[in-house]
Design an enzyme around this catalytic site. Structure first.
Site, PDB file in Angstrom:
ATOM      1  N   TYR A  27       0.825  -1.205   0.000  1.00  0.00           N
ATOM      2  CA  TYR A  27       0.000   0.000   0.000  1.00  0.00           C
ATOM      3  C   TYR A  27       0.862   1.259   0.000  1.00  0.00           C
ATOM      4  O   TYR A  27       0.530   2.259  -0.664  1.00  0.00           O
ATOM      5  CB  TYR A  27      -0.933   0.003   1.209  1.00  0.00           C
ATOM      6  CG  TYR A  27      -2.096  -0.961   1.093  1.00  0.00           C
ATOM      7  CD1 TYR A  27      -2.778  -1.119  -0.097  1.00  0.00           C
ATOM      8  CD2 TYR A  27      -2.522  -1.704   2.197  1.00  0.00           C
ATOM      9  CE1 TYR A  27      -3.854  -1.996  -0.202  1.00  0.00           C
ATOM     10  CE2 TYR A  27      -3.596  -2.573   2.100  1.00  0.00           C
ATOM     11  CZ  TYR A  27      -4.262  -2.720   0.899  1.00  0.00           C
ATOM     12  OH  TYR A  27      -5.321  -3.585   0.803  1.00  0.00           O
ATOM     13  N   HIS A  39      -6.490   0.665  -0.286  1.00  0.00           N
ATOM     14  CA  HIS A  39      -6.593   0.199   1.094  1.00  0.00           C
ATOM     15  C   HIS A  39      -7.921   0.600   1.726  1.00  0.00           C
ATOM     16  O   HIS A  39      -8.487  -0.142   2.541  1.00  0.00           O
ATOM     17  CB  HIS A  39      -5.437   0.755   1.922  1.00  0.00           C
ATOM     18  CG  HIS A  39      -5.479   0.342   3.360  1.00  0.00           C
ATOM     19  ND1 HIS A  39      -6.092   1.093   4.349  1.00  0.00           N
ATOM     20  CD2 HIS A  39      -4.998  -0.755   3.986  1.00  0.00           C
ATOM     21  CE1 HIS A  39      -5.987   0.482   5.502  1.00  0.00           C
ATOM     22  NE2 HIS A  39      -5.315  -0.640   5.314  1.00  0.00           N
TER      23      HIS A  39
END
Length: 241
Positions: A27, A39
């Site tokens: 992420y 995310h």
């Protein structure tokens, strides 16, 4: 599509990263790209990653897969800009990064444990050794795969027949079928229970099913794919599907 990442720990000693730390690394690499908000998006994330494997020289390698080729390209571009990366608190030197595709085959094995819930409301995982209900396992996997596929393609596909025709679980040294993985999030550990498989075989993948099986090969099987569970590898040596 897949991305191979090979890393060498800067301190010379490899310590297997926690799966939540690997997820956080992915992420973090995607910040500033069109996937930077992945995310925070609800439900399916449409990617997974394998467990690490380490060679004799200490090089640690893992694979990231996704049915979204743009996701893999964005991750590759972000990592290529760096000589080193952090996974958790550990720094690694990037020694290889390679994007590639694999042909679809009708036989697979797991590169990380497959996880499904027996009762999600009570946070109860299915345990192959304890519950011994292969039909439940296959039906839950099939339902989960169909929902992910239809969400990704905005489709209403339903697979006729079983997801796989032949299954061989991987038995651990202590004759246990289930794998307990400790995941640490915000300093709090919690167990995730899954199973590894030597063989997941579909006797024949029909032409209209190939897109579906290619999707699950890259998106992963079961729950918690974005935490690195349910990674699949096609087995070489058999004819293509």
């Amino acid at each position: 599509m897949r991305l191979k990442l090979s890393l060498i720990p800067q301190n010379g000693k490899f310590s297997r990263p926690n799966k939540h730390a690997v997820q956080g690394f992915i992420y973090h690499m995607l910040k500033g790209t069109e996937y930077g908000q992945r995310h925070d998006q609800p439900k399916f994330k449409f990617f997974t990653f394998s467990d690490f494997f380490v060679d004799r020289e200490g090089k640690a390698t893992f694979l990231v897969s996704s049915p979204d080729s743009g996701f893999i390209r964005a991750l590759q571009s972000a990592v290529k800009e760096r000589e080193s990366v952090y996974i958790g608190n550990d720094e690694y030197r990037v020694v290889e990064i390679k994007k590639f595709k694999l042909p679809l085959r009708n036989r697979f094995q797991t590169g990380s444990p497959i996880v499904i819930y027996r009762n999600s409301e009570e946070d109860e995982y299915f345990k192959l050794h304890a519950h011994r209900d292969l039909w439940f396992f296959l039906e839950r996997l099939k339902d989960n795969a169909e929902r992910k596929y239809n969400a990704f393609y905005n489709d209403d596909f339903i697979l006729e027949g079983p997801l796989f025709d032949r299954l061989i679980p991987k038995v651990r040294n202590n004759n246990k079928l289930d794998v307990y993985v400790k995941v640490v999030k915000n300093g709090v550990p919690f167990p995730v229970i899954g199973s590894n498989w030597e063989l997941l075989e579909k006797e024949r993948i029909e032409p209209q099913e190939r897109k579906f099986y290619r999707f699950i090969m890259e998106a992963g099987l079961g729950e918690k794919n974005s935490l690195g569970f349910g990674f699949l590898n096609p087995i070489r040596g058999e004819g293509r599907a």
